[in-house]
Design a protein around this motif. Structure first.
Motif, PDB file in Angstrom:
ATOM      1  N   LEU A 155       0.721  -1.033  -0.049  1.00 17.25           N
ATOM      2  CA  LEU A 155       0.058  -0.178   0.041  1.00 17.25           C
ATOM      3  C   LEU A 155       1.012   1.298   0.075  1.00 17.25           C
ATOM      4  O   LEU A 155       0.558   2.149  -0.648  1.00 17.25           O
ATOM      5  CB  LEU A 155      -0.983   0.084   1.194  1.00 17.25           C
ATOM      6  N   SER A 156       2.011   1.083   0.549  1.00 13.03           N
ATOM      7  CA  SER A 156       2.729   2.400   0.725  1.00 13.03           C
ATOM      8  C   SER A 156       3.563   2.771  -0.635  1.00 13.03           C
ATOM      9  O   SER A 156       3.844   3.938  -0.919  1.00 13.03           O
ATOM     10  CB  SER A 156       4.031   2.214   1.792  1.00 13.03           C
ATOM     11  N   SER A 157       3.582   1.770  -1.630  1.00 15.18           N
ATOM     12  CA  SER A 157       4.206   1.953  -2.826  1.00 15.18           C
ATOM     13  C   SER A 157       3.298   2.128  -3.777  1.00 15.18           C
ATOM     14  O   SER A 157       3.737   2.402  -4.817  1.00 15.18           O
ATOM     15  CB  SER A 157       5.015   0.902  -3.041  1.00 15.18           C
ATOM     16  N   ALA A 158       1.985   1.967  -3.253  1.00  8.35           N
ATOM     17  CA  ALA A 158       0.616   2.148  -4.244  1.00  8.35           C
ATOM     18  C   ALA A 158       0.313   3.628  -4.693  1.00  8.35           C
ATOM     19  O   ALA A 158      -0.418   3.875  -5.721  1.00  8.35           O
ATOM     20  CB  ALA A 158      -0.441   1.416  -3.848  1.00  8.35           C
ATOM     21  N   SER A 159       1.026   4.546  -4.263  1.00 12.34           N
ATOM     22  CA  SER A 159       0.757   5.921  -4.500  1.00 12.34           C
ATOM     23  C   SER A 159       0.682   6.205  -5.839  1.00 12.34           C
ATOM     24  O   SER A 159       0.274   7.302  -6.035  1.00 12.34           O
ATOM     25  CB  SER A 159       1.414   6.885  -3.451  1.00 12.34           C
ATOM     26  N   SER A 160       2.046   5.524  -6.296  1.00 13.25           N
ATOM     27  CA  SER A 160       2.231   6.309  -7.805  1.00 13.25           C
ATOM     28  C   SER A 160       1.299   5.736  -9.092  1.00 13.25           C
ATOM     29  O   SER A 160       1.355   5.949  -9.950  1.00 13.25           O
ATOM     30  CB  SER A 160       3.497   5.274  -8.103  1.00 13.25           C
ATOM     31  N   SER A 161       0.365   5.041  -8.521  1.00 13.97           N
ATOM     32  CA  SER A 161      -0.609   4.547  -9.394  1.00 13.97           C
ATOM     33  C   SER A 161      -1.765   4.236  -8.573  1.00 13.97           C
ATOM     34  O   SER A 161      -1.932   3.364  -7.754  1.00 13.97           O
ATOM     35  CB  SER A 161      -0.293   3.026 -10.139  1.00 13.97           C
ATOM     36  N   PRO A 162      -3.092   4.508  -9.341  1.00 13.85           N
ATOM     37  CA  PRO A 162      -4.299   4.029  -8.544  1.00 13.85           C
ATOM     38  C   PRO A 162      -4.587   2.689  -8.766  1.00 13.85           C
ATOM     39  O   PRO A 162      -5.545   2.366  -7.992  1.00 13.85           O
ATOM     40  CB  PRO A 162      -5.287   4.937  -9.283  1.00 13.85           C
ATOM     41  N   TRP A 163      -4.269   2.168  -9.753  1.00  8.05           N
ATOM     42  CA  TRP A 163      -4.479   0.691  -9.914  1.00  8.05           C
ATOM     43  C   TRP A 163      -3.811  -0.260  -8.876  1.00  8.05           C
ATOM     44  O   TRP A 163      -3.947  -1.263  -8.401  1.00  8.05           O
ATOM     45  CB  TRP A 163      -4.260   0.279 -11.265  1.00  8.05           C
ATOM     46  N   LEU A 164      -2.466   0.149  -8.568  1.00 10.64           N
ATOM     47  CA  LEU A 164      -1.556  -0.725  -7.528  1.00 10.64           C
ATOM     48  C   LEU A 164      -2.268  -0.687  -6.165  1.00 10.64           C
ATOM     49  O   LEU A 164      -2.064  -1.803  -5.603  1.00 10.64           O
ATOM     50  CB  LEU A 164      -0.320  -0.074  -7.435  1.00 10.64           C
ATOM     51  N   GLY A 165      -3.099   0.075  -5.915  1.00 11.60           N
ATOM     52  CA  GLY A 165      -3.745   0.186  -4.556  1.00 11.60           C
ATOM     53  C   GLY A 165      -4.735  -1.108  -4.493  1.00 11.60           C
ATOM     54  O   GLY A 165      -4.971  -1.814  -3.535  1.00 11.60           O
ATOM     55  N   HIS A 166      -5.316  -1.315  -5.772  1.00 11.54           N
ATOM     56  CA  HIS A 166      -6.132  -2.705  -5.820  1.00 11.54           C
ATOM     57  C   HIS A 166      -5.319  -3.997  -5.715  1.00 11.54           C
ATOM     58  O   HIS A 166      -5.646  -5.028  -5.074  1.00 11.54           O
ATOM     59  CB  HIS A 166      -6.977  -2.656  -7.051  1.00 11.54           C
ATOM     60  N   ALA A 167      -4.136  -3.814  -6.387  1.00 12.07           N
ATOM     61  CA  ALA A 167      -3.120  -5.246  -6.284  1.00 12.07           C
ATOM     62  C   ALA A 167      -2.736  -5.376  -5.039  1.00 12.07           C
ATOM     63  O   ALA A 167      -2.785  -6.466  -4.599  1.00 12.07           O
ATOM     64  CB  ALA A 167      -2.112  -4.628  -7.020  1.00 12.07           C
ATOM     65  N   ALA A 168      -2.500  -4.353  -4.101  1.00 11.54           N
ATOM     66  CA  ALA A 168      -2.103  -4.250  -2.563  1.00 11.54           C
ATOM     67  C   ALA A 168      -2.932  -4.978  -1.720  1.00 11.54           C
ATOM     68  O   ALA A 168      -3.171  -5.502  -0.924  1.00 11.54           O
ATOM     69  CB  ALA A 168      -1.759  -2.945  -2.045  1.00 11.54           C
ATOM     70  N   ARG A 169      -4.525  -4.737  -2.161  1.00 12.02           N
ATOM     71  CA  ARG A 169      -5.764  -5.130  -1.400  1.00 12.02           C
ATOM     72  C   ARG A 169      -6.133  -6.361  -1.868  1.00 12.02           C
ATOM     73  O   ARG A 169      -7.233  -6.939  -1.418  1.00 12.02           O
ATOM     74  CB  ARG A 169      -6.732  -4.192  -1.441  1.00 12.02           C
ATOM     75  N   ARG A 170      -5.323  -7.154  -2.794  1.00 15.80           N
ATOM     76  CA  ARG A 170      -5.621  -8.391  -3.370  1.00 15.80           C
ATOM     77  C   ARG A 170      -7.121  -8.627  -4.079  1.00 15.80           C
ATOM     78  O   ARG A 170      -7.742  -9.531  -4.111  1.00 15.80           O
ATOM     79  CB  ARG A 170      -5.634  -9.543  -2.175  1.00 15.80           C
ATOM     80  N   ARG A 171      -7.353  -7.577  -4.843  1.00 14.85           N
ATOM     81  CA  ARG A 171      -8.234  -7.476  -5.694  1.00 14.85           C
ATOM     82  C   ARG A 171      -7.851  -7.837  -7.099  1.00 14.85           C
ATOM     83  O   ARG A 171      -6.741  -7.635  -7.440  1.00 14.85           O
ATOM     84  CB  ARG A 171      -9.163  -6.064  -5.907  1.00 14.85           C
ATOM     85  N   ILE A 172      -8.912  -8.390  -7.740  1.00 14.12           N
ATOM     86  CA  ILE A 172      -8.581  -8.632  -9.405  1.00 14.12           C
ATOM     87  C   ILE A 172      -9.006  -7.514 -10.027  1.00 14.12           C
ATOM     88  O   ILE A 172     -10.124  -7.039  -9.891  1.00 14.12           O
ATOM     89  CB  ILE A 172      -9.518  -9.790  -9.772  1.00 14.12           C
ATOM     90  N   VAL A 173      -8.095  -7.042 -11.063  1.00 14.88           N
ATOM     91  CA  VAL A 173      -8.584  -6.012 -12.147  1.00 14.88           C
ATOM     92  C   VAL A 173      -8.768  -6.810 -13.412  1.00 14.88           C
ATOM     93  O   VAL A 173      -7.860  -7.085 -13.636  1.00 14.88           O
ATOM     94  CB  VAL A 173      -7.441  -4.815 -11.894  1.00 14.88           C
ATOM     95  N   GLN A 174      -9.508  -6.040 -14.189  1.00 19.09           N
ATOM     96  CA  GLN A 174      -9.966  -6.946 -15.321  1.00 19.09           C
ATOM     97  C   GLN A 174     -10.767  -5.992 -16.367  1.00 19.09           C
ATOM     98  O   GLN A 174     -11.429  -5.313 -15.757  1.00 19.09           O
ATOM     99  CB  GLN A 174     -10.541  -8.359 -15.433  1.00 19.09           C
ATOM    100  N   PRO A 175     -10.804  -6.294 -17.618  1.00 20.73           N
ATOM    101  CA  PRO A 175     -11.585  -5.447 -18.717  1.00 20.73           C
ATOM    102  C   PRO A 175     -13.055  -5.727 -18.259  1.00 20.73           C
ATOM    103  O   PRO A 175     -13.311  -6.949 -17.795  1.00 20.73           O
ATOM    104  CB  PRO A 175     -11.169  -6.013 -19.960  1.00 20.73           C
TER     105      PRO A 175
END
Length: 354
Positions: free
Chosen positions: A191-211
């Motif tokens: 989460l601390s490294s996710a500030s550079s990208s709005p999408w990386l916050g979802h990765a840190a929270r163990r969410r799936i992102v897809q089209p």
């Protein structure tokens, strides 16, 4: 019906493993033959989209997928099943949507657990690659393994995914194979490294992102018409173990075979270029590129049932949305093989080969 006798399932991925468990649960003597190659299962997002089935009986059956996974995990221990968030992005990649009800099977957890689960269920594991189509013998089948010599079985189930065409050249033409590739990141962003990208916050929270709209199904549907190879990228990511699977690139060639592996460097470059359209930060994340052949059926319905004209030979392959389809179809096929149900019962789901 006659007793099924010695039963061999070829293929150690999701389809072969879950079917072997169902058969063993019905008291059958089961051998799982696995060549040890990388499988599509190991590189899958593992999303259980039970609400995304095709219209008709199969689509209604998929609604049982969450209950099936919960039952499997309650019976066999932790298999990676969990509820998770799902973040969808639109076709223009600017209109994110959140679907609250979703689930995932963490394929790192699943693949680590399966050997012990199969052994505890009494499934015999035999390492070896089946190098030729099963050869009929009197009342059974002869398999040629490399290494390992020969193997005899009364009945055989082909669950080897893209390898099924080699084992049964007469499979229906709608059963085809593509190449699929992902980037495999060993560690998820924090989460601390996710500030550079709005999408990386979802990765840190163990969410799936897809089209919101996957391109792969439409490409597979066009496979019989292709005159030259085509590729697409579905940009997104999914947690896997402590790491992340990033992006999905699919390449479909004309004809029934996946052919030689495509140039990995070219495929990775295409994948990263498409990811940059979603988020340049994602495209720059470092991790090795992996690709495997993947079975699919151009009509959208898998092959599940007896292989026509060959008594004791079955097929279980070509799934689209395997983590929803396989756990609900494996018990049905296991009942038929065990003699507890009539093969005609599968026809209602439109999945008998032909």
């Amino acid at each position: 019906m006659a007793a099924p006798g010695r039963l061999t399932v070829i293929g150690g991925g999701l389809a072969g493993s879950l079917l072997a468990l169902e058969l063993a649960e019905r008291g059958l003597a089961v051998t799982l033959v696995d060549g040890g190659e990388a499988t599509a299962t190991a590189l899958s997002y593992g999303g259980v989209a039970w609400w995304a089935g095709a219209p008709g009986p199969l689509g209604r059956l998929l609604r049982q997928a969450p209950a099936r996974w919960r039952r499997l995990q309650a019976r066999h221990g932790r298999l990676g099943w969990r509820g998770c968030g799902l973040r969808l992005h639109g076709g223009d990649w600017t209109t994110p949507l959140l679907r609250p009800r979703f689930a995932q099977v963490d394929t790192a957890v699943l693949m680590a657990a399966l050997p012990g689960v199969l052994a505890a269920a009494g499934v015999e594991h035999r390492r070896g690659r089946v190098v030729a189509p099963p050869r009929p013998l009197s009342g059974g089948w002869h398999l040629e393994l490399e290494p390992g010599g020969t193997h005899l079985a009364d009945q055989v189930v082909l669950a080897a995914g893209a390898g099924c065409r080699t084992l049964a050249p007469g499979l229906p033409e709608r059963h085809r194979a593509s190449w699929a590739g992902v980037l495999t990141l060993p560690v998820r962003p924090s989460l601390s490294s996710a500030s550079s990208s709005p999408w990386l916050g979802h990765a840190a929270r163990r969410r799936i992102v897809q089209p919101r709209h996957w391109q792969r199904p439409s490409l597979e549907a066009r496979a019989p018409e292709l005159g030259e190879e085509r590729w697409i990228v579905d940009a997104g990511f999914a947690p896997q173990g402590e790491g992340l699977l990033l992006g999905q690139i699919s390449l479909v060639r004309p004809g029934l075979d996946s052919g030689e592996p495509p140039d990995a460097a070219v495929m990775e470059r295409r994948l990263r270029q498409a990811l940059a359209g979603l988020d340049p930060v994602l495209a720059a994340l470092q991790g090795p590129y992996r690709q495997v052949p993947v079975a699919f059926c151009s009509g959208g319905l898998p092959l599940v049932g007896p292989l026509g004209g060959a008594a004791g030979l079955w097929v279980f392959s070509g799934f689209g949305g395997a983590f929803a389809q396989v756990p609900v179809l494996a018990p049905l096929l296991a009942d038929v093989i065990a003699g507890a149900a009539d093969p005609g019962g599968l026809a209602g789901f439109g999945v008998l080969p032909g």
